[in-house]
Write a protein that holds these residues in place. Structure first.
Motif, mmCIF file in Angstrom:
data_model
loop_
_atom_site.group_PDB
_atom_site.id
_atom_site.type_symbol
_atom_site.label_atom_id
_atom_site.label_comp_id
_atom_site.label_asym_id
_atom_site.label_seq_id
_atom_site.Cartn_x
_atom_site.Cartn_y
_atom_site.Cartn_z
ATOM 1 N N PHE A 62 -13.682 -80.968 -44.885
ATOM 2 C CA PHE A 62 -13.376 -82.202 -44.223
ATOM 3 C C PHE A 62 -12.249 -82.312 -43.414
ATOM 4 O O PHE A 62 -11.204 -82.005 -43.887
ATOM 5 C CB PHE A 62 -13.606 -83.507 -45.265
ATOM 6 N N ALA A 63 -12.486 -82.867 -42.100
ATOM 7 C CA ALA A 63 -11.331 -83.035 -41.405
ATOM 8 C C ALA A 63 -11.240 -83.809 -40.236
ATOM 9 O O ALA A 63 -12.661 -83.991 -39.855
ATOM 10 C CB ALA A 63 -10.703 -81.648 -40.895
ATOM 11 N N PRO A 64 -10.345 -84.788 -39.714
ATOM 12 C CA PRO A 64 -10.535 -85.600 -38.549
ATOM 13 C C PRO A 64 -10.505 -84.604 -37.331
ATOM 14 O O PRO A 64 -10.366 -83.353 -37.245
ATOM 15 C CB PRO A 64 -9.241 -86.333 -38.457
ATOM 16 N N ASP A 97 -12.618 -102.165 -46.985
ATOM 17 C CA ASP A 97 -12.162 -101.555 -45.816
ATOM 18 C C ASP A 97 -11.957 -100.092 -46.069
ATOM 19 O O ASP A 97 -11.852 -99.655 -47.251
ATOM 20 C CB ASP A 97 -10.857 -102.044 -45.541
ATOM 21 N N HIS A 98 -11.620 -99.374 -45.045
ATOM 22 C CA HIS A 98 -11.318 -98.039 -45.086
ATOM 23 C C HIS A 98 -10.689 -97.521 -43.669
ATOM 24 O O HIS A 98 -10.566 -98.329 -42.952
ATOM 25 C CB HIS A 98 -12.475 -97.005 -45.146
ATOM 26 N N PRO A 99 -10.246 -96.407 -43.705
ATOM 27 C CA PRO A 99 -9.349 -96.263 -42.437
ATOM 28 C C PRO A 99 -9.836 -96.379 -41.115
ATOM 29 O O PRO A 99 -9.350 -96.993 -40.222
ATOM 30 C CB PRO A 99 -8.800 -94.473 -42.610
ATOM 31 N N ASP A 100 -11.004 -96.096 -41.192
ATOM 32 C CA ASP A 100 -12.019 -96.628 -39.754
ATOM 33 C C ASP A 100 -12.736 -97.944 -39.841
ATOM 34 O O ASP A 100 -13.511 -98.037 -38.960
ATOM 35 C CB ASP A 100 -12.723 -95.522 -39.336
ATOM 36 N N GLY A 101 -12.649 -98.741 -41.041
ATOM 37 C CA GLY A 101 -13.386 -99.690 -41.254
ATOM 38 C C GLY A 101 -13.470 -100.798 -40.181
ATOM 39 O O GLY A 101 -14.409 -101.238 -39.906
ATOM 40 N N LYS A 102 -12.243 -101.425 -40.033
ATOM 41 C CA LYS A 102 -12.159 -102.394 -38.891
ATOM 42 C C LYS A 102 -12.472 -102.224 -37.543
ATOM 43 O O LYS A 102 -13.084 -102.761 -36.858
ATOM 44 C CB LYS A 102 -10.526 -103.145 -38.842
ATOM 45 N N ALA A 103 -12.199 -100.628 -36.974
ATOM 46 C CA ALA A 103 -12.657 -100.560 -35.776
ATOM 47 C C ALA A 103 -14.431 -100.179 -35.873
ATOM 48 O O ALA A 103 -14.860 -100.832 -34.754
ATOM 49 C CB ALA A 103 -12.129 -99.069 -35.447
ATOM 50 N N MET A 104 -14.767 -99.964 -36.761
ATOM 51 C CA MET A 104 -16.238 -99.689 -37.049
ATOM 52 C C MET A 104 -16.910 -101.039 -37.016
ATOM 53 O O MET A 104 -17.912 -101.206 -36.242
ATOM 54 C CB MET A 104 -16.611 -98.996 -38.271
ATOM 55 N N ALA A 105 -16.372 -101.765 -37.936
ATOM 56 C CA ALA A 105 -16.779 -103.246 -38.021
ATOM 57 C C ALA A 105 -16.874 -104.001 -36.783
ATOM 58 O O ALA A 105 -17.857 -104.827 -36.226
ATOM 59 C CB ALA A 105 -16.279 -103.953 -39.169
ATOM 60 N N SER A 114 -10.664 -97.920 -49.685
ATOM 61 C CA SER A 114 -10.565 -96.456 -50.091
ATOM 62 C C SER A 114 -10.510 -95.511 -48.982
ATOM 63 O O SER A 114 -11.293 -95.661 -47.765
ATOM 64 C CB SER A 114 -12.043 -96.366 -50.910
ATOM 65 N N ASN A 115 -9.811 -94.650 -49.141
ATOM 66 C CA ASN A 115 -9.673 -93.675 -47.870
ATOM 67 C C ASN A 115 -10.449 -92.247 -48.067
ATOM 68 O O ASN A 115 -10.373 -91.363 -47.425
ATOM 69 C CB ASN A 115 -8.130 -93.275 -47.699
ATOM 70 N N GLN A 116 -11.265 -92.394 -49.225
ATOM 71 C CA GLN A 116 -12.386 -91.129 -49.496
ATOM 72 C C GLN A 116 -13.630 -91.775 -49.289
ATOM 73 O O GLN A 116 -14.306 -92.573 -49.715
ATOM 74 C CB GLN A 116 -12.227 -90.952 -51.050
ATOM 75 N N ILE A 146 -19.966 -98.301 -42.123
ATOM 76 C CA ILE A 146 -19.862 -96.883 -42.296
ATOM 77 C C ILE A 146 -20.945 -96.109 -41.318
ATOM 78 O O ILE A 146 -21.858 -96.849 -41.064
ATOM 79 C CB ILE A 146 -19.906 -96.182 -43.835
ATOM 80 N N HIS A 147 -20.565 -95.050 -41.150
ATOM 81 C CA HIS A 147 -21.704 -94.062 -40.667
ATOM 82 C C HIS A 147 -22.879 -93.816 -41.428
ATOM 83 O O HIS A 147 -22.688 -93.683 -42.806
ATOM 84 C CB HIS A 147 -21.150 -92.980 -40.171
ATOM 85 N N GLN A 148 -23.822 -93.754 -40.949
ATOM 86 C CA GLN A 148 -25.044 -93.705 -41.494
ATOM 87 C C GLN A 148 -25.210 -92.269 -42.497
ATOM 88 O O GLN A 148 -26.049 -92.395 -43.693
ATOM 89 C CB GLN A 148 -26.623 -93.445 -40.883
ATOM 90 N N TYR A 149 -24.741 -91.294 -42.316
ATOM 91 C CA TYR A 149 -24.869 -90.077 -43.126
ATOM 92 C C TYR A 149 -23.965 -90.207 -44.446
ATOM 93 O O TYR A 149 -24.313 -89.597 -45.482
ATOM 94 C CB TYR A 149 -24.591 -89.013 -42.344
#
Length: 290
Positions: free
Chosen positions: A124-126, A186-194, A217-219, A236-239
Motif C-alpha cells: 500500500f502506498a500513496p 475522519d481519516h487523512p482524506d476524509g474531509k476532502a472526500m466528504a 483512523s489513518n488505516q 470512503i472509496h467504494q472498494y
C-alpha cells in the motif's frame, strides 16, 4: 575470466573420460583439447589424473567441474529472467492505494493459490510513492489516482471508484441534521472526500468541519470499524467498503450523481509487461468488472 572454450572442453572430457571422444564431440583436434586442459591446469593446478583407459578428477578438478555446473545453472536462470516467457512462475509485484489494495489483495492471493508457481508481492502506498517505486523498478505494476505526466511510464485507465457515504446499518440519513446527529469518523482524506460528495447531496451545507468528529483512523482497513459499531459515519472509496469484513453492519446512503475517481494502471513504458504480470492483470480486470 576463464575462457569458455577451455571450460567446455574440460566439462566434456569429464563427462566422456576420453580425449579422443571429447575432440570428436566438440569438432576439435585431440591436441586442441589437451591444450585447453593445460591452460586450465596452468591456472588452477593439476585437474586430471590420466590413466590408460580413463581419467580421474583431482580435488581441484572436482571443484572446477562444480563451478562449471553452477555457471550453467546461473546462465539458465539469467535466460529465464531475460526471456520472462513463463506466465505461471515467478514474482508479480503490485503497489496500490489503500482502498483498491484492500479489495485486490485477496483476489491476488486466491489466484496465487490456484497458481502455486507465482509469488505475489503487494504494498500500500500513496500516489507519489507508487510512481517512484515503478520508475525505480521496485514494482512492475502500480495504481494511482492521478495520471502521471512522465514519458517513462505507460498509463491507462484501470477502473472507476466511487466515493460513498457509509453509515451504521441501523441509521437513516435524509438531511444534514442526520449527519450532525450521527457524527463524522475522519481519516487523512476524509474531509476532502466528504466535501466533494456533500456538495452534490447536500447543496448549501455549512461544510464538513461543522460536523462533530467522533473518531479518526489513518488505516484504511480500520476506518469502517467505528462506523460498524454505530459511532459515526464516514466517506470512503467504494472498494474499501467492499473489502470490509462486516458488511452487514454498515450501509451506503444514496447521494445522487456519483463522485468518481479514475484509477490509472502504470508500468514502465520502455519495455513490455512480463507474461505473468499480463496474465495477473487480465485476471484482476475480469474480477473487478463483475
Amino acid at each position: 575470466m576463464v575462457n569458455p572454450q577451455w571450460l567446455r572442453s574440460f566439462v566434456t572430457l569429464s563427462e566422456l573420460g576420453s580425449f579422443t571422444r571429447t575432440a570428436d564431440r566438440l569438432d576439435l583436434t585431440q591436441a586442441a583439447v589437451s591444450q585447453h586442459v593445460r591452460h586450465l591446469e596452468g591456472q588452477f593446478g593439476p585437474l586430471l589424473i590420466r590413466r590408460p583407459r580413463a581419467i580421474e578428477l583431482t580435488p581441484a578438478g572436482c571443484a572446477l567441474l562444480d563451478y562449471c555446473r553452477e555457471m550453467d545453472k546461473a546462465g539458465e536462470r539469467l535466460n529465464a529472467r531475460l526471456s520472462d516467457a513463463d506466465s505461471s512462475n515467478g514474482e508479480v509485484s503490485l503497489i496500490t492505494p489503500g482502498s483498491i489494495g484492500l479489495y485486490l489483495y485477496p483476489i491476488l492471493l486466491a489466484f496465487q493459490q490456484a497458481n502455486r508457481g507465482l509469488i505475489v508481492r503487494h504494498r500500500f502506498a500513496p500516489d507519489h510513492e507508487v510512481v517512484e517505486a515503478v520508475l525505480q523498478n521496485h514494482y512492475e505494476l502500480g495504481l494511482v489516482t492521478l495520471k502521471p505526466d512522465d514519458a517513462r511510464l505507460a498509463a491507462c485507465p484501470f477502473i472507476e471508484e466511487r466515493l460513498e457515504l457509509v453509515v451504521p446499518a441501523h441509521e437513516d440519513v435524509h438531511t444534514w441534521q442526520d449527519l450532525e446527529r450521527i457524527g463524522f469518523i475522519d481519516h487523512p482524506d476524509g474531509k476532502a472526500m466528504a466535501s466533494r460528495l456533500f456538495g452534490r447531496r447536500f447543496p448549501g451545507n455549512p461544510g464538513v468541519r461543522s460536523l462533530p468528529c467522533r473518531g479518526f483512523s489513518n488505516q484504511v482497513g480500520l476506518i469502517l470499524e467505528p462506523v460498524a459499531r454505530g459511532l459515526g459515519f464516514t466517506v470512503i472509496h467504494q472498494y474499501a467498503r467492499k473489502a470490509f469484513a462486516h458488511a452487514e453492519a454498515v450501509k451506503v446512503v444514496d447521494c445522487g450523481p456519483p463522485a468518481v475517481d479514475t484509477l490509472w494502471l502504470v508500468h514502465r513504458a520502455e519495455w513490455p509487461l512480463s507474461p505473468r504480470a499480463a496474465r495477473v492483470l487480465e485476471h484482476l480486470r475480469q474480477e473487478v468488472a463483475h
